[in-house]
Design a protein around this motif. Structure first.
Motif, PDB file in Angstrom:
ATOM      1  N   HIS A  86      -4.861   8.783  -1.464  1.00  0.00           N
ATOM      2  CA  HIS A  86      -5.908   8.065  -0.739  1.00  0.00           C
ATOM      3  C   HIS A  86      -5.525   7.969   0.747  1.00  0.00           C
ATOM      4  O   HIS A  86      -4.579   8.591   1.198  1.00  0.00           O
ATOM      5  N   VAL A  87      -6.254   7.175   1.482  1.00  0.00           N
ATOM      6  CA  VAL A  87      -6.044   7.026   2.923  1.00  0.00           C
ATOM      7  C   VAL A  87      -5.271   5.754   3.233  1.00  0.00           C
ATOM      8  O   VAL A  87      -5.043   4.922   2.364  1.00  0.00           O
ATOM      9  N   CYS A  88      -4.907   5.605   4.481  1.00  0.00           N
ATOM     10  CA  CYS A  88      -4.354   4.351   4.981  1.00  0.00           C
ATOM     11  C   CYS A  88      -5.504   3.574   5.617  1.00  0.00           C
ATOM     12  O   CYS A  88      -6.317   4.150   6.343  1.00  0.00           O
ATOM     13  N   THR A  89      -5.543   2.302   5.345  1.00  0.00           N
ATOM     14  CA  THR A  89      -6.578   1.454   5.910  1.00  0.00           C
ATOM     15  C   THR A  89      -6.007   0.039   6.020  1.00  0.00           C
ATOM     16  O   THR A  89      -5.229  -0.378   5.158  1.00  0.00           O
ATOM     17  N   PRO A  90      -6.328  -0.696   7.079  1.00  0.00           N
ATOM     18  CA  PRO A  90      -5.704  -2.000   7.292  1.00  0.00           C
ATOM     19  C   PRO A  90      -5.823  -2.982   6.131  1.00  0.00           C
ATOM     20  O   PRO A  90      -4.967  -3.841   5.973  1.00  0.00           O
ATOM     21  N   SER A  91      -6.856  -2.839   5.316  1.00  0.00           N
ATOM     22  CA  SER A  91      -6.992  -3.768   4.192  1.00  0.00           C
ATOM     23  C   SER A  91      -5.983  -3.490   3.085  1.00  0.00           C
ATOM     24  O   SER A  91      -5.942  -4.215   2.088  1.00  0.00           O
ATOM     25  N   HIS A  92      -5.156  -2.486   3.261  1.00  0.00           N
ATOM     26  CA  HIS A  92      -4.149  -2.147   2.260  1.00  0.00           C
ATOM     27  C   HIS A  92      -2.777  -1.894   2.889  1.00  0.00           C
ATOM     28  O   HIS A  92      -1.972  -1.141   2.355  1.00  0.00           O
ATOM     29  N   GLU A  93      -2.521  -2.532   4.031  1.00  0.00           N
ATOM     30  CA  GLU A  93      -1.240  -2.371   4.698  1.00  0.00           C
ATOM     31  C   GLU A  93      -0.678  -3.755   5.024  1.00  0.00           C
ATOM     32  O   GLU A  93      -1.341  -4.553   5.687  1.00  0.00           O
ATOM     33  N   TRP A  94       0.534  -4.007   4.553  1.00  0.00           N
ATOM     34  CA  TRP A  94       1.156  -5.311   4.746  1.00  0.00           C
ATOM     35  C   TRP A  94       2.559  -5.147   5.307  1.00  0.00           C
ATOM     36  O   TRP A  94       3.233  -4.160   5.024  1.00  0.00           O
ATOM     37  N   VAL A  95       3.006  -6.124   6.076  1.00  0.00           N
ATOM     38  CA  VAL A  95       4.325  -6.021   6.698  1.00  0.00           C
ATOM     39  C   VAL A  95       5.243  -7.198   6.383  1.00  0.00           C
ATOM     40  O   VAL A  95       6.450  -7.083   6.561  1.00  0.00           O
ATOM     41  N   GLU A  96       4.716  -8.314   5.922  1.00  0.00           N
ATOM     42  CA  GLU A  96       5.578  -9.487   5.769  1.00  0.00           C
ATOM     43  C   GLU A  96       6.671  -9.296   4.726  1.00  0.00           C
ATOM     44  O   GLU A  96       7.803  -9.735   4.929  1.00  0.00           O
ATOM     45  N   GLY A  97       6.373  -8.622   3.618  1.00  0.00           N
ATOM     46  CA  GLY A  97       7.407  -8.353   2.626  1.00  0.00           C
ATOM     47  C   GLY A  97       8.509  -7.482   3.200  1.00  0.00           C
ATOM     48  O   GLY A  97       9.697  -7.692   2.925  1.00  0.00           O
TER      49      GLY A  97
END
Length: 169
Positions: free
Chosen positions: A76-87
């Motif tokens: 699939h693609v990269c999209t902001p609704s599926h990208e997280w950084v806190e972990g």
């Protein structure tokens, strides 16, 4: 459930760290002292780092980003609704490993790329929904708090301004 919806075209669909499970387990660990939660956070975050983040691609819309839930983790693609950084940032603080910090920053750079090249900066755009813009704002805010780099705040402000424009209409 994604597999049963047919999103994988007959293949199993993996959730690819959806909703930052590593961060959730880390929060549970630090608030309850549950060592199993720590172990789970470690496994989940290492999986995200090794499998779900795109480390090599000639497509700047994929490089450094966290690929959304898909078959074989990568279709699939990269999209902001599926990208997280806190972990990733939590795990960086646990280990001190600069490569983990760099991965979090690269995910942020991928979000910035998405903001610049999709319709994220236009009210009513498909990507300006609360989900896309909101998750982007969440990640960029975390990166700003971590680094104090104005880049993250500038793009956060763009998202907020877009929501204000949307509200006025």
């Amino acid at each position: 459930g994604y597999t049963n919806q047919g999103r994988g075209n007959g293949e199993d669909v993996w959730v690819n760290g959806e909703y930052d499970a590593g961060h959730a387990f880390y929060l549970y660990y630090i608030t309850h002292g549950n060592r199993r939660a720590y172990g789970t956070m470690k496994c989940v975050t290492e999986h995200i780092m090794d499998v779900d983040i795109c480390h090599h691609s000639s497509d700047p819309g994929r490089f450094g980003g966290q690929i959304a839930h898909s078959a074989r983790h990568a279709t699939h693609v990269c999209t902001p609704s599926h990208e997280w950084v806190e972990g990733l940032l939590d795990y960086y603080h646990e280990t001190g490993d600069p490569d983990i910090f760099e991965m979090a920053v690269n995910v942020g750079k991928n979000i910035v790329y998405q903001l610049e090249h999709k319709v994220l900066n236009q009210p009513h755009g498909v990507n300006t929904s609360a989900r896309e813009g909101g998750w982007a704002l969440y990640a960029l805010s975390a990166l700003y708090l971590e680094t104090r780099d104005a880049l993250w705040m500038d793009y956060s402000n763009q998202i907020v301004d877009c929501f204000y424009e949307w509200e006025k209409e």
